[in-house]
Motif scaffolding. Structure first.
Motif, short mmCIF file in Angstrom:
data_model
loop_
_atom_site.label_atom_id
_atom_site.label_comp_id
_atom_site.label_asym_id
_atom_site.label_seq_id
_atom_site.Cartn_x
_atom_site.Cartn_y
_atom_site.Cartn_z
N ASN A 71 33.60 83.51 93.99
CA ASN A 71 32.82 84.11 92.91
C ASN A 71 31.63 83.23 92.54
N VAL A 72 31.85 81.92 92.47
CA VAL A 72 30.78 80.97 92.12
C VAL A 72 29.66 81.00 93.17
N LEU A 73 30.06 81.01 94.45
CA LEU A 73 29.06 81.04 95.53
C LEU A 73 28.24 82.32 95.48
N PHE A 74 28.94 83.44 95.34
CA PHE A 74 28.27 84.74 95.36
C PHE A 74 27.38 84.91 94.12
N ARG A 75 27.83 84.36 93.01
CA ARG A 75 27.01 84.39 91.79
C ARG A 75 25.69 83.65 92.03
N PHE A 76 25.76 82.52 92.71
CA PHE A 76 24.57 81.74 93.04
C PHE A 76 23.61 82.58 93.90
N VAL A 77 24.15 83.24 94.89
CA VAL A 77 23.32 84.06 95.79
C VAL A 77 22.66 85.20 95.01
N ILE A 78 23.41 85.82 94.12
CA ILE A 78 22.85 86.91 93.31
C ILE A 78 21.73 86.38 92.42
N LYS A 79 21.92 85.21 91.84
CA LYS A 79 20.88 84.61 90.98
C LYS A 79 19.64 84.29 91.81
N MET A 80 19.85 83.80 93.02
CA MET A 80 18.72 83.49 93.90
C MET A 80 17.97 84.78 94.24
N ARG A 81 18.70 85.82 94.50
CA ARG A 81 18.09 87.12 94.83
C ARG A 81 17.25 87.61 93.67
N GLU A 82 17.78 87.49 92.46
CA GLU A 82 17.07 87.97 91.27
C GLU A 82 15.83 87.13 90.99
N GLN A 83 15.94 85.84 91.33
CA GLN A 83 14.81 84.93 91.11
C GLN A 83 13.69 85.19 92.12
N LEU A 113 32.20 85.03 104.33
CA LEU A 113 30.78 84.80 104.12
C LEU A 113 29.89 85.98 104.55
N LYS A 114 30.41 86.84 105.42
CA LYS A 114 29.59 87.97 105.87
C LYS A 114 29.19 88.87 104.70
N ASN A 115 29.98 88.87 103.63
CA ASN A 115 29.66 89.70 102.48
C ASN A 115 28.39 89.24 101.76
N LEU A 116 28.00 87.97 101.99
CA LEU A 116 26.79 87.47 101.35
C LEU A 116 25.58 88.31 101.75
N GLN A 117 25.55 88.73 103.01
CA GLN A 117 24.41 89.50 103.49
C GLN A 117 24.40 90.92 102.94
N ARG A 118 25.56 91.39 102.50
CA ARG A 118 25.59 92.71 101.85
C ARG A 118 24.94 92.62 100.47
N LEU A 119 25.08 91.45 99.84
CA LEU A 119 24.47 91.26 98.52
C LEU A 119 22.99 90.92 98.62
N MET A 120 22.64 90.20 99.68
CA MET A 120 21.25 89.75 99.84
C MET A 120 20.91 89.85 101.33
N PRO A 121 20.41 91.00 101.78
CA PRO A 121 20.16 91.22 103.21
C PRO A 121 19.23 90.19 103.86
N ALA A 122 18.33 89.62 103.07
CA ALA A 122 17.37 88.66 103.65
C ALA A 122 18.00 87.28 103.89
N GLN A 167 30.70 95.55 93.64
CA GLN A 167 30.41 95.84 92.22
C GLN A 167 30.97 94.73 91.31
N GLN A 168 32.18 94.27 91.61
CA GLN A 168 32.80 93.23 90.79
C GLN A 168 31.98 91.95 90.86
N LEU A 169 31.46 91.63 92.06
CA LEU A 169 30.63 90.43 92.22
C LEU A 169 29.38 90.54 91.35
N GLU A 170 28.74 91.72 91.34
CA GLU A 170 27.54 91.91 90.53
C GLU A 170 27.86 91.81 89.04
N VAL A 171 28.96 92.39 88.62
CA VAL A 171 29.37 92.33 87.21
C VAL A 171 29.66 90.89 86.82
N ASN A 172 30.36 90.17 87.68
CA ASN A 172 30.71 88.77 87.39
C ASN A 172 29.46 87.91 87.24
N ALA A 173 28.42 88.22 88.04
CA ALA A 173 27.20 87.41 87.99
C ALA A 173 26.49 87.55 86.64
#
Lengths: 114, 190
Positions: free
Chosen positions: A67-79, A99-108, B138-144
């Motif tokens: 969750n911590v890693l993916f949160r970081f990636v999401i924040k980077m994407r938003e930034q 880790l493959k799920n990271l690319q689903r959150l941030m394709p680039a 979706q849970q990952l996005e909510v958690n962020a």
């Protein structure tokens, strides 16, 4: 910047804009991960053009850590950080699975498993 | 009358190949007991690796993959029972791991908070019938977006299903003292 625990070590190399994770991370939820979350938030806030996350020596990560890693990636994407590279290892089983799920959150995002 | 979710199969305690860890959730503080999760999960993974060549898994790479899966799932299951077992009941907690020809079956057993049973059952019903990958993202996005610390990630079950293709099932039952117990079965194909 660095955070050292009994079984893990997280460092941020400013020169190369690389966050390096080593060891095993099984911390108990958001409270215990807070220092690592803060380090990652500081990396996002410093807005480098390229950031590398080096996980090649992170042998275990529990779901709270994922969750911590993916949160970081999401924040980077938003930034809008232009380049994010995640380096891992095919010799560490959890990385090929999760880790493959990271690319689903941030394709680039560039995912490199050696 | 037990309430079942998913394809639940009773554990076969008489099976020759099984390991069961059994403990009290309250005998020592959670903070101290937490370190045992990694010890137990790593031990289970290492122990069962011995049997993999006889189960048509000769390659080192595949054995490493199976060991990793056992270690991850066992760790998540132990974390969950430690966090969520209903302490006031002092009901014992257990994690059992059984080897079958084509799969491992993990069984956890613990008491659950009567106040939390219904929402949890609604959640697992959604997990069993919905799009688990969509729920995960979706849970990952909510958690962020979550600002307050201390909130759980709610990713344990979702990672097991999405990343390891684990198949989950549950049995809930009330005993004569009205303690509600939950047995969860997790199947990991070989």
């Amino acid at each position: 910047m660095e955070i050292k625990g009994q079984d893990y070590h997280v460092t941020y190399d400013l020169d190369t804009a690389t966050v390096i994770f080593r060891g095993t991370l099984r911390l108990r939820g958001a409270g215990e991960y807070a220092p690592i979350v803060q380090l990652l938030d500081d990396v996002v806030a410093s807005a480098p053009e390229t950031v590398t996350l080096n996980l090649g020596e992170l042998r275990f990560l529990n779901s709270s850590g994922i969750n911590v890693l993916f949160r970081f990636v999401i924040k980077m994407r938003e930034q809008g950080i232009s380049q994010l590279i995640v380096r891992g290892s095919t010799q560490i089983p959890w990385q090929s699975k999760s880790l493959k799920n990271l690319q689903r959150l941030m394709p680039a995002l560039q995912l490199v498993l050696d | 009358m037990p309430k079942i979710f998913g394809d639940f199969v009773e554990a076969e305690y008489a099976r020759q190949e099984c390991l069961i860890i059994h403990f009290s959730p309250t005998s020592i503080p959670l903070q101290q007991r937490w370190r045992n999760n990694g010890l137990s999960a790593d031990f289970l993974a290492e122990y069962w690796a011995t049997f993999l060549p006889a189960h048509n898994i000769p390659s080192q790479h595949k054995q490493r993959e199976v060991k990793g899966a056992i270690g991850y799932i066992a760790n998540e299951l132990l974390e969950n029972v430690m966090k969520f077992s209903y302490k006031p009941s002092d009901y014992p907690v257990s994690l059992g791991l059984y080897l079958y020809q084509n799969e491992f079956r993990f069984y956890t057993s613990n008491a659950v908070d009567p106040q939390g049973v219904e929402p949890f059952q609604a959640y697992i019903q959604k997990l069993l019938t919905g799009d688990a990958q969509e729920m995960y993202l979706q849970q990952l996005e909510v958690n962020a977006l979550e600002q307050k610390s201390g909130a759980g990630s709610h990713l344990g079950l979702l990672t097991m299903v999405n990343d390891y293709d684990a198949r989950l099932a549950w049995r809930f039952e009330a005993d004569q003292d009205s303690v509600i117990t939950m047995t969860m079965m997790t199947r990991l194909a070989l």
